[in-house]
Write an enzyme that holds these catalytic residues in place. Structure first.
Site, PDB file in Angstrom:
ATOM      1  CG  ASP A 108     135.243  68.595  22.198  1.00 29.83           C
ATOM      2  OD1 ASP A 108     134.648  68.208  21.163  1.00 29.83           O
ATOM      3  OD2 ASP A 108     134.634  68.859  23.258  1.00 29.83           O
ATOM      4  CE1 TYR A 109     133.369  61.076  23.319  1.00 36.11           C
ATOM      5  CE2 TYR A 109     133.664  60.324  21.057  1.00 36.11           C
ATOM      6  CZ  TYR A 109     133.334  60.063  22.375  1.00 36.11           C
ATOM      7  OH  TYR A 109     132.973  58.781  22.744  1.00 36.11           O
ATOM      8  CB  CYS A 110     137.766  63.208  17.173  1.00 39.79           C
ATOM      9  SG  CYS A 110     136.216  62.716  16.382  1.00 39.79           S
TER      10      CYS A 110
END
Length: 309
Positions: free
Chosen positions: A193-195
């Site tokens: 999700d972050y990437c």
């Protein structure tokens, strides 16, 4: 043959054996020399709107810019900590205000923008710094957590840009800074999700830069892509070869951000070895890049993640 001649021959041989590294090194040296002779723009009286500025690099960047004469809006969802940061700046006899801002809310962003306009003037520098990280595998992530990560790390940029860019375009002056990540240039385990959200942030900056160029606008953009920073957000992460990929210091990152703004640098990566890493990513097959990532311990780095308490 003298010692100088021997040293020169060694450098020539190294350059011949490692042409790619040599080219990158020369480019970085030339860039540094260029900046030494180029006068950076003044930040005096610039109105700076920084999201997520109550903590971490947002806070240290705000303080650094205020010391250079900027009028800084400390925008954060945690208004108490934002007020503490603003007080630190005021105690330095510099100018700052705290403003509540939930970057996931269009209404809150617009309200915060109007508040800053009425107290400091139209924002001339926008720094989209607010960010969150989950640190879980994709099967452990809730749909709500995924959506919130995207709202904070990427979609909020549309809200702030749309609120402040029109005035910058009218004045034909301004700067929009995207605090992205090297995670927006390459994937890491337990950061899907972050990437993905940081890839989106990089894409927003890339497209916006070209849109402004197409419009012949003097408004500038900068995309900041750091490795892990010791702000507490990535508390617990491990880095295997610290001499290659060190945990970045907050003050160093904020210094580089301010320098990039003053010299209108389109993109910066930290540490500098990331320039080589991205070059190799485009050159080598995916399987080779994956193996290098495993050797460097990148895919294990989030196994010990704790995050900010």
């Amino acid at each position: 043959m003298s010692g100088v001649e021997l040293y020169a021959n060694e450098l020539i041989n190294y350059a011949q054996e490692h042409p790619c590294l040599t080219v990158i090194f020369v480019i970085l040296v030339l860039k540094k020399l260029f900046n030494l002779f180029k006068r950076g723009k003044s930040l005096k009286d610039e109105v700076v709107f920084i999201t997520g500025a109550a903590n971490g690099i947002g806070r240290s960047t705000a303080i650094r810019m205020a010391k250079l004469g900027a009028k800084v809006a400390i925008a954060d969802i945690d208004i108490k900590k934002a007020e503490q940061t603003a007080k630190e700046i005021l105690d330095l006899k510099q100018r700052a205000i705290a403003v509540h801002c939930d970057v996931t809310s269009i209404e809150s962003v617009n309200k915060a923008t109007e508040f800053v306009r009425s107290h400091l003037g139209n924002p001339t520098i926008l720094i989209n710094n607010a960010g969150i990280v989950s640190g879980k595998s994709i099967t452990e992530l809730s749909y709500e957590a995924i959506e919130r990560t995207f709202k904070v790390n990427a979609i909020s940029h549309f809200y702030t840009i749309k609120a402040m860019l029109p005035d910058m375009l009218k004045a034909n002056k301004g700067h929009i800074v995207t605090i992205a990540s090297v995670a927006g240039l390459g994937g890491v385990s337990k950061m899907t999700d972050y990437c993905a959200s940081k890839y989106a942030a990089v894409g927003i900056d890339d497209s916006l830069r070209n849109e402004l160029r197409q419009q012949k606008s003097a408004v500038k953009t900068t995309c900041v892509c750091p490795y892990y920073i010791n702000t507490g957000m990535f508390d617990g992460v491990s880095t295997k070869f610290t001499f290659l990929l060190p945990m970045l210091k907050e003050e160093y990152v904020s210094e580089q951000i301010v320098e990039a703004i003053r010299y209108n640098v389109p993109i910066i990566m930290m540490p500098r070895i990331m320039y080589l890493a991205i070059f190799l990513k485009g050159l080598l097959p995916t399987c080779a890049i994956d193996i290098i990532g495993e050797i460097l311990g990148l895919q294990e780095s989030m196994e010990t993640f704790k995050g900010r308490a």
